[in-house]
Design an enzyme around this catalytic site. Structure first.
Site, mmCIF file in Angstrom:
data_model
loop_
_atom_site.group_PDB
_atom_site.id
_atom_site.type_symbol
_atom_site.label_atom_id
_atom_site.label_comp_id
_atom_site.label_asym_id
_atom_site.label_seq_id
_atom_site.Cartn_x
_atom_site.Cartn_y
_atom_site.Cartn_z
ATOM 1 N N HIS A 166 24.489 41.256 48.407
ATOM 2 C CA HIS A 166 24.287 41.287 49.869
ATOM 3 C C HIS A 166 25.475 41.934 50.586
ATOM 4 C CE1 HIS A 166 21.191 38.158 49.029
ATOM 5 N NE2 HIS A 166 22.112 37.715 48.189
ATOM 6 N N SER B 6 35.516 67.198 60.881
ATOM 7 C CA SER B 6 34.779 67.115 62.133
ATOM 8 C C SER B 6 35.201 68.269 63.035
ATOM 9 C CB SER B 6 35.077 65.778 62.808
ATOM 10 O OG SER B 6 34.827 65.854 64.198
ATOM 11 N N GLU C 172 26.608 61.911 51.462
ATOM 12 C CA GLU C 172 25.552 61.738 52.468
ATOM 13 C C GLU C 172 24.403 62.708 52.217
ATOM 14 O OE1 GLU C 172 27.573 61.805 56.300
ATOM 15 O OE2 GLU C 172 29.025 60.405 55.475
#
Ligand code: ARG
Length: 460
Positions: A159, A280, A293
């Site tokens: 979890h 970025s 990703e």
């Protein structure tokens, strides 16, 4: 319209949008080499069946070789009005090179229906071979990291909550075995891809006593599709590949997700190499794990290709229907995605920096609460009872505002349960906890080394 291979019975012309809608050459030219290979074998088989003389056979084979060279050197001139797909384009060009009198005999008894299925299988067979190679490379990189970094301990999670200490290598190997199952499945799929539909004709079979087994052997197939109606209809080899890829990419996605979490500043367990990160445009400090990703994101694309193709084939009548032309774009794209993804994943795992001190710092004493309960089990107390006792210790440490259960000290532990003895303090040791997991598949060093050995032998 007479110029089209099938133009004989037509008087009207094709609507221009229909022409474009129908063509597949723009993407099936990828299979030019397979189409030519199949045609050369077909020339040999038709010669064997006395349809072609040996001289005609050789002329065709040499002519096809020239067509192949044109594709390879990028000099093949497409005629958009007549070249519908790779099969018609190659045949048209062969006729121009060796004359239509001989070239026109090649397609005897053959249909684009058995031809296209053959090309697809030949193409996919080679691609799956490459994918297999990339899978093995990825697995080798993973397993060798697991060996090198066997000593690093980190929190294991359920979890996404800290659960029990494990070895970092144990995490690596959990994924290795998942991917090893993918490798096993891939080899299974390959068997069914490598069957020959050539000689099935349009649907009913070949009327010239063509030796299909000979053809299959010539093309390196493991056997023939035993029914001609199925031979032209069967795209299960495409579906299976897409399904295989979907499951494999699901594993890639979950693996990536873990590493994305581990690479955050909050975790700091791993740092991705610059080679697999990007920055970025606005925030100068950023280093993002774009490789991971994209691996996670591209899995969705493959799932879509799998589901989309199942929708395409569901409910199709027997034998060939033009819907089947829709097998190509999803399959081609899926294969490219999978090949790239495996290479990126290999790059990521081989260049990843790990930070064992950060991993260790993330271990907290509450993660040994199970071990504390197990301590009393070894003294003969039933586990259901020890679970409660250990729980009380956790609560007591919390109430007293201590850093962990190890801070309680022997006195406090004994006041919770008098069966705690001086040796209980040995429990508060992460290494000990890990080393106790000695059963097969556990996280102790010997067990992880055994896993590495097993995986290595599977990769031979
Ligand atoms: N381009 C077609 C395909 O990809 C080739 C088969 C065409 N067959 C036909 N009967 N129209 O499926």
């Amino acid at each position: 319209e007479k110029l089209k291979l099938w133009g004989g019975r037509f008087t009207g012309t094709t609507d221009p949008l229909m022409q474009m809608y129908n063509e597949s050459l723009s993407y099936d030219k990828r299979m030019y080499a397979q189409d030519i290979l199949g045609s050369q074998a077909y020339a040999r088989a038709t010669c064997k069946a006395d349809i072609l003389t040996e001289a005609e056979r050789d002329t065709i084979i040499e002519g096809l070789e020239k067509v192949k060279q044109e594709w390879a050197s990028n000099t093949f001139v497409v005629k958009p009005d007549v070249d519908e797909d790779i099969h018609t384009a190659n045949e048209r060009r062969l006729g121009e090179i060796i004359g239509t009198h001989i070239a026109g005999k090649l397609h005897t008894g053959r249909s684009r229906n058995d031809q296209v299925a053959t090309d697809m299988r030949l193409w996919l067979r080679d691609e799956l071979g490459e994918i297999e190679k990339y899978m093995v490379e990825f697995l080798r990189a993973t397993v060798s990291r697991a060996g090198e970094q066997i000593d690093a301990l980190m929190p294991g999670y359920t979890h996404v909550q800290r659960a029990q200490p494990i070895r970092w290598s144990h995490w690596l190997m959990s994924h290795a075995f998942e991917f090893l199952a993918d490798l096993e499945r891939l080899r299974e799929v390959k068997k069914r891809v490598n069957r020959s539909p050539l000689g099935c004709g349009a649907l009913a079979g070949n009327p010239f006593n063509l030796d299909r087994e000979f053809l299959a052997k010539e093309l390196g197939f493991d056997g023939v599709i035993p029914n001609s109606l199925l031979g032209v209809a069967d795209r299960d080899f495409v579906t299976e590949t897409l399904q295989w890829a979907a499951l494999m990419m699901n594993h890639v996605s979950r693996w990536s997700e873990d590493l994305i979490i581990y690479s955050t500043a909050e975790f700091g367990f791993v740092t991705l190499a610059d080679a697999y990160s990007t920055g970025s445009s606005l925030m100068p400090q950023k280093k993002n794990s774009d490789s991971l990703e994209l691996l996670r994101g591209k899995s969705g694309r493959v799932f879509g290709q799998m589901a989309g193709f199942l929708y395409t084939v569901k409910g199709l009548p027997s034998s060939y229907n033009k819907d089947l032309q829709e097998d190509k774009e999803p399959l081609f794209d899926c294969v490219i995605t999978v090949k790239n993804s495996l290479q990126i994943a290999t790059g990521v795992v081989s260049t990843l920096n790990i930070h064992p001190e950060k991993m260790k710092a993330a271990l907290t004493m509450d993660m040994l609460a199970t071990d504390l309960a197990d301590y009393l089990v070894r003294k003969g107390v039933p586990f259901r009872e020890t679970h409660h006792i250990s729980g009380s210790c956790v609560r007591e440490a919390e109430v007293r505002g201590l850093r962990g259960i190890d801070q309680l000290g022997l006195k406090a532990l004994q006041s919770i349960d008098k069966r705690f003895e001086a040796d209980v303090l040995e429990v508060f040791d992460f290494e000990r906890s890990v080393e106790l997991r000695q059963s097969t598949g556990g996280t102790c060093k010997a067990s992880v080394l055994k896993q590495i050995e097993e995986a290595t032998s599977l990769l031979q």
